[in-house]
Design a protein around this motif. Structure first.
Motif, PDB file in Angstrom:
ATOM      1  N   LEU A 139       0.741  -1.177   0.163  1.00  0.00           N
ATOM      2  CA  LEU A 139      -0.030   0.002   0.123  1.00  0.00           C
ATOM      3  C   LEU A 139       0.834   1.127   0.021  1.00  0.00           C
ATOM      4  O   LEU A 139       1.946   1.204   0.375  1.00  0.00           O
ATOM      5  CB  LEU A 139      -0.892  -0.041   1.212  1.00  0.00           C
ATOM      6  N   PRO A 140       0.296   2.343  -0.354  1.00  0.00           N
ATOM      7  CA  PRO A 140       1.104   3.662  -0.178  1.00  0.00           C
ATOM      8  C   PRO A 140       1.009   4.034   1.214  1.00  0.00           C
ATOM      9  O   PRO A 140       0.292   3.687   1.999  1.00  0.00           O
ATOM     10  CB  PRO A 140       0.283   4.630  -0.952  1.00  0.00           C
ATOM     11  N   VAL A 141       2.117   4.619   1.684  1.00  0.00           N
ATOM     12  CA  VAL A 141       2.451   5.036   3.101  1.00  0.00           C
ATOM     13  C   VAL A 141       1.297   5.933   3.571  1.00  0.00           C
ATOM     14  O   VAL A 141       0.731   5.836   4.699  1.00  0.00           O
ATOM     15  CB  VAL A 141       3.662   5.936   3.204  1.00  0.00           C
ATOM     16  N   GLY A 142       0.716   6.831   2.576  1.00  0.00           N
ATOM     17  CA  GLY A 142      -0.370   7.632   3.228  1.00  0.00           C
ATOM     18  C   GLY A 142      -1.668   6.786   3.366  1.00  0.00           C
ATOM     19  O   GLY A 142      -2.184   7.009   4.274  1.00  0.00           O
ATOM     20  N   THR A 143      -1.946   5.724   2.802  1.00  0.00           N
ATOM     21  CA  THR A 143      -3.015   4.815   2.950  1.00  0.00           C
ATOM     22  C   THR A 143      -2.682   4.178   4.375  1.00  0.00           C
ATOM     23  O   THR A 143      -3.642   3.934   5.102  1.00  0.00           O
ATOM     24  CB  THR A 143      -3.183   3.941   1.899  1.00  0.00           C
ATOM     25  N   VAL A 144      -1.553   3.645   4.691  1.00  0.00           N
ATOM     26  CA  VAL A 144      -1.228   3.206   5.930  1.00  0.00           C
ATOM     27  C   VAL A 144      -1.614   4.178   7.122  1.00  0.00           C
ATOM     28  O   VAL A 144      -1.943   3.983   8.144  1.00  0.00           O
ATOM     29  CB  VAL A 144       0.141   2.597   5.794  1.00  0.00           C
ATOM     30  N   MET A 145      -1.006   5.458   6.869  1.00  0.00           N
ATOM     31  CA  MET A 145      -1.188   6.356   7.918  1.00  0.00           C
ATOM     32  C   MET A 145      -2.774   6.371   8.126  1.00  0.00           C
ATOM     33  O   MET A 145      -3.329   6.867   9.253  1.00  0.00           O
ATOM     34  CB  MET A 145      -0.438   7.835   7.548  1.00  0.00           C
ATOM     35  N   SER A 146      -3.435   6.673   7.064  1.00  0.00           N
ATOM     36  CA  SER A 146      -4.965   7.079   7.002  1.00  0.00           C
ATOM     37  C   SER A 146      -5.835   5.803   7.720  1.00  0.00           C
ATOM     38  O   SER A 146      -6.476   6.048   8.730  1.00  0.00           O
ATOM     39  CB  SER A 146      -5.582   7.205   5.758  1.00  0.00           C
ATOM     40  N   ARG A 147      -5.314   4.538   7.419  1.00  0.00           N
ATOM     41  CA  ARG A 147      -6.000   3.347   8.124  1.00  0.00           C
ATOM     42  C   ARG A 147      -5.642   3.335   9.441  1.00  0.00           C
ATOM     43  O   ARG A 147      -6.327   2.963  10.282  1.00  0.00           O
ATOM     44  CB  ARG A 147      -5.482   2.262   7.292  1.00  0.00           C
ATOM     45  N   LEU A 148      -4.484   3.726   9.860  1.00  0.00           N
ATOM     46  CA  LEU A 148      -4.228   3.674  11.282  1.00  0.00           C
ATOM     47  C   LEU A 148      -4.818   4.833  12.050  1.00  0.00           C
ATOM     48  O   LEU A 148      -5.239   4.273  13.072  1.00  0.00           O
ATOM     49  CB  LEU A 148      -2.375   3.905  11.247  1.00  0.00           C
ATOM     50  N   SER A 149      -4.720   5.754  11.700  1.00  0.00           N
ATOM     51  CA  SER A 149      -5.620   6.767  12.107  1.00  0.00           C
ATOM     52  C   SER A 149      -7.014   6.267  12.350  1.00  0.00           C
ATOM     53  O   SER A 149      -7.271   6.602  13.617  1.00  0.00           O
ATOM     54  CB  SER A 149      -5.564   8.018  11.298  1.00  0.00           C
ATOM     55  N   ARG A 150      -7.565   5.854  11.537  1.00  0.00           N
ATOM     56  CA  ARG A 150      -9.070   5.586  11.496  1.00  0.00           C
ATOM     57  C   ARG A 150      -9.143   4.265  12.575  1.00  0.00           C
ATOM     58  O   ARG A 150      -9.915   4.110  13.432  1.00  0.00           O
ATOM     59  CB  ARG A 150      -9.698   4.919  10.390  1.00  0.00           C
ATOM     60  N   ALA A 151      -8.158   3.479  12.439  1.00  0.00           N
ATOM     61  CA  ALA A 151      -8.331   2.266  13.498  1.00  0.00           C
ATOM     62  C   ALA A 151      -8.056   2.680  14.861  1.00  0.00           C
ATOM     63  O   ALA A 151      -8.817   2.336  15.937  1.00  0.00           O
ATOM     64  CB  ALA A 151      -7.069   1.235  13.090  1.00  0.00           C
ATOM     65  N   ARG A 152      -6.968   3.371  15.224  1.00  0.00           N
ATOM     66  CA  ARG A 152      -7.003   4.002  16.462  1.00  0.00           C
ATOM     67  C   ARG A 152      -8.164   4.599  16.826  1.00  0.00           C
ATOM     68  O   ARG A 152      -8.548   4.504  18.168  1.00  0.00           O
ATOM     69  CB  ARG A 152      -5.762   4.902  16.492  1.00  0.00           C
ATOM     70  N   GLU A 153      -8.529   5.500  16.279  1.00  0.00           N
ATOM     71  CA  GLU A 153      -9.949   6.068  16.691  1.00  0.00           C
ATOM     72  C   GLU A 153     -11.187   5.256  16.976  1.00  0.00           C
ATOM     73  O   GLU A 153     -11.888   5.268  17.937  1.00  0.00           O
ATOM     74  CB  GLU A 153     -10.477   7.199  15.601  1.00  0.00           C
ATOM     75  N   ARG A 154     -11.280   4.175  16.061  1.00  0.00           N
ATOM     76  CA  ARG A 154     -12.283   3.270  16.295  1.00  0.00           C
ATOM     77  C   ARG A 154     -12.033   2.569  17.591  1.00  0.00           C
ATOM     78  O   ARG A 154     -12.716   2.152  18.278  1.00  0.00           O
ATOM     79  CB  ARG A 154     -12.401   2.386  14.978  1.00  0.00           C
ATOM     80  N   MET A 155     -10.619   2.151  18.023  1.00  0.00           N
ATOM     81  CA  MET A 155     -10.414   1.351  19.155  1.00  0.00           C
ATOM     82  C   MET A 155     -10.668   2.263  20.396  1.00  0.00           C
ATOM     83  O   MET A 155     -11.251   1.596  21.218  1.00  0.00           O
ATOM     84  CB  MET A 155      -8.800   0.901  18.916  1.00  0.00           C
ATOM     85  N   ARG A 156     -10.639   3.447  20.240  1.00  0.00           N
ATOM     86  CA  ARG A 156     -10.795   4.422  21.335  1.00  0.00           C
ATOM     87  C   ARG A 156     -12.252   4.240  21.753  1.00  0.00           C
ATOM     88  O   ARG A 156     -12.660   4.172  22.680  1.00  0.00           O
ATOM     89  CB  ARG A 156     -10.192   5.815  20.989  1.00  0.00           C
ATOM     90  N   GLN A 157     -13.013   4.267  20.600  1.00  0.00           N
ATOM     91  CA  GLN A 157     -14.240   4.308  20.736  1.00  0.00           C
ATOM     92  C   GLN A 157     -14.891   2.897  21.358  1.00  0.00           C
ATOM     93  O   GLN A 157     -15.838   2.856  22.398  1.00  0.00           O
ATOM     94  CB  GLN A 157     -15.141   4.429  19.367  1.00  0.00           C
ATOM     95  N   LEU A 158     -14.373   1.860  20.877  1.00  0.00           N
ATOM     96  CA  LEU A 158     -14.917   0.441  21.325  1.00  0.00           C
ATOM     97  C   LEU A 158     -14.361   0.140  22.583  1.00  0.00           C
ATOM     98  O   LEU A 158     -14.874  -0.566  23.541  1.00  0.00           O
ATOM     99  CB  LEU A 158     -14.268  -0.586  20.169  1.00  0.00           C
ATOM    100  N   MET A 159     -13.122   0.571  22.993  1.00  0.00           N
ATOM    101  CA  MET A 159     -12.583   0.428  24.302  1.00  0.00           C
ATOM    102  C   MET A 159     -12.922   1.366  25.563  1.00  0.00           C
ATOM    103  O   MET A 159     -12.592   0.920  26.602  1.00  0.00           O
ATOM    104  CB  MET A 159     -11.028   0.313  24.372  1.00  0.00           C
TER     105      MET A 159
END
Length: 179
Positions: A139-159
């Protein structure tokens, strides 16, 4: 031999497989498939010049192989009927277990989309850099960064604790746009 060099990476590979599959038996099967394939394809592996360390290059190659095998296995799994498929997508309402599920990291990870979970696991658990993760997932690095940001935010919500989050929402209602 390549498998001898892979031995120090087995705990990390197993952990990543376990987090991907959500099941220890399937994780062991996936790890075995990766090691089998690595032994057959050992002649194709070349250390990546981007990695200073031969071991890090091998780890990235094995993680890439695991990622691809996992995707292939998911694609090959047969989903019985449309009802079964739609039931698997429907949120499960179990009020007596809601708090337990939010506190359970494993279940929170399972709730993430596969693409977000893979990036989160590689960066946060396996401690790969954004660039290494991008190479592993192709994947492009920007896509990694974007997915990581969304994943962290979703984990904050879930946890997050349900009581605190509801109390906070009540105290701070969403903003309205005023013209």
């Amino acid at each position: 031999m390549l498998l001898d060099e892979a031995l120090p990476h087995l705990p990390r590979l197993r952990r990543y497989a376990r987090l991907l599959t959500g099941d220890s038996a399937r994780a062991d099967d996936l790890l075995q498939d990766v090691l089998e394939r690595a032994s057959r394809k050992a002649s194709l592996w070349r250390p990546d010049p981007a990695h200073e360390d031969r071991s890090a290059s091998l780890r990235a190659w094995l993680l890439t192989m695991m990622h691809r095998l996992f995707l292939n296995q998911r694609r090959d799994e047969h989903i019985g009927s449309f009802e079964e498929f739609s039931d698997s997508l429907a949120p499960r309402h179990e009020p007596h277990r809601a708090l337990e599920q939010r506190m359970d990291l494993e279940r929170a990870l399972e709730a993430l989309p596969a693409a977000a979970r893979e990036v989160l696991l590689l960066v946060c658990v396996e401690e790969l850099s954004y660039e290494e993760t991008a190479r592993v997932l192709e994947l492009p690095v920007g896509t990694v960064m974007s997915r990581l940001s969304r994943a962290r935010e979703r984990m904050r919500q879930l946890m997050g604790s349900s009581g605190a989050a509801e109390g906070q929402r009540a105290a701070n209602p969403p903003l309205r746009v005023v013209k």
